[in-house]
Design an enzyme around this catalytic site. Structure first.
Site, PDB file in Angstrom:
ATOM      1  N   CYS A  58       0.829  -1.207   0.000  1.00  0.00           N
ATOM      2  CA  CYS A  58       0.000   0.000   0.000  1.00  0.00           C
ATOM      3  C   CYS A  58       0.870   1.267   0.000  1.00  0.00           C
ATOM      4  CB  CYS A  58      -0.919  -0.014   1.221  1.00  0.00           C
ATOM      5  SG  CYS A  58      -1.810   1.533   1.498  1.00  0.00           S
ATOM      6  N   GLY A  59       0.677   2.106  -1.019  1.00  0.00           N
ATOM      7  CA  GLY A  59       1.448   3.333  -1.121  1.00  0.00           C
ATOM      8  C   GLY A  59       1.194   4.304   0.015  1.00  0.00           C
ATOM      9  N   HIS A  60      -0.056   4.401   0.457  1.00  0.00           N
ATOM     10  CA  HIS A  60      -0.383   5.292   1.575  1.00  0.00           C
ATOM     11  C   HIS A  60       0.309   4.833   2.856  1.00  0.00           C
ATOM     12  CE1 HIS A  60      -3.281   7.551  -0.756  1.00  0.00           C
ATOM     13  NE2 HIS A  60      -3.902   6.440  -1.107  1.00  0.00           N
ATOM     14  N   CYS A  61       0.413   3.526   3.018  1.00  0.00           N
ATOM     15  CA  CYS A  61       1.091   2.982   4.196  1.00  0.00           C
ATOM     16  C   CYS A  61       2.581   3.305   4.162  1.00  0.00           C
ATOM     17  CB  CYS A  61       0.892   1.467   4.268  1.00  0.00           C
ATOM     18  SG  CYS A  61      -0.825   0.922   4.317  1.00  0.00           S
TER      19      CYS A  61
END
Length: 240
Positions: A58-61
């Protein structure tokens, strides 16, 4: 937020190494790893715990990771713990906690979860969790009365002769439920009560808009319960 529907398709092929979010700085991480083996014990502890449910892809993570690490180091000194759960490795645990997307952050107090509603920068995480660690109701005296009244956009202050006097127990329950939204205080200081010009018990809502102040009806104060107090606060805390 990354959606968890991608979870199944992201399961690793045997022998594949899954990249983890890179910690900010060097040395051991101050973020603890939770699994099904230790999740229950860690979330049941008396201290305040913030848990990030994440997926390695996950990029947001990945964007959150350095902020989370920085906040964990700063908050460690205040006995506030930050933890994380890898929802690829711990898919069942994340499903049990109704995780729908990544990252999801939840606050745990003695096993009871509440949603984290702050921003995801390090400074914001530190500020939000520090506030969460404070009592839901601050003790106010004449020395800090004026300062407290303007300490936030909406401040709800109870004046009483004792902490057991009605409706203070109900007031405390409302403060616990709405601690993220408003600042709550209580004073039994005679000098503060005199300075405010009220007759205890009394509850006053101070705000930086509209008329600037609302007083709970004195004829209803002794019988006020959680529902009536909450309704009154919500109705007066909205700009008209």
């Amino acid at each position: 937020m990354c959606i968890s529907s991608r979870l199944k398709s992201s399961l690793p092929i045997a022998g594949t190494v899954i990249p983890r979010p890179v910690a900010a700085g060097e040395g051991p991480s101050d973020v603890i790893d939770l699994t099904s083996a230790n999740f229950g014990a860690e979330t049941q502890k008396a201290g305040l715990l913030l848990v990030q449910f994440f997926a390695p892809w996950c990029g947001h993570c990945k964007a959150l990771a350095p902020h989370y690490e920085e906040a964990a180091t700063a908050l460690k000194e205040k006995n506030i713990t930050l933890a994380k759960v890898d929802c690829v490795d711990q898919a069942d645990l994340c499903s049990e906690n109704d995780i729908q997307g990544y990252p999801t952050l939840k606050i745990y107090r003695k096993g009871k979860p509440t949603a984290y509603r702050g921003s995801r920068e390090a400074d914001s995480i530190i500020s939000y969790m520090t506030k969460q660690s404070l009592p839901a109701v601050s003790t106010v005296a004449s020395e800090n009365l004026e300062e407290f009244k303007v300490a936030d956009k909406v401040v709800v202050l109870a004046y009483a002769t004792s902490t057991k006097e009605a409706p203070i127990p109900a007031f405390s329950s409302v403060a616990e439920a709405y601690r993220d939204d408003y600042l709550f205080g209580l004073t039994t200081d005679e000098a503060a009560i005199k300075a405010a010009g009220v007759t205890p018990p009394a509850i006053v809502l101070y705000k930086k808009f509209d008329e600037g102040r609302n007083d709970f009806p004195s004829e209803k104060i002794a019988s006020a319960d959680v529902a009536s107090l909450a309704d009154w606060i919500r109705s007066n805390a909205i700009p008209h």
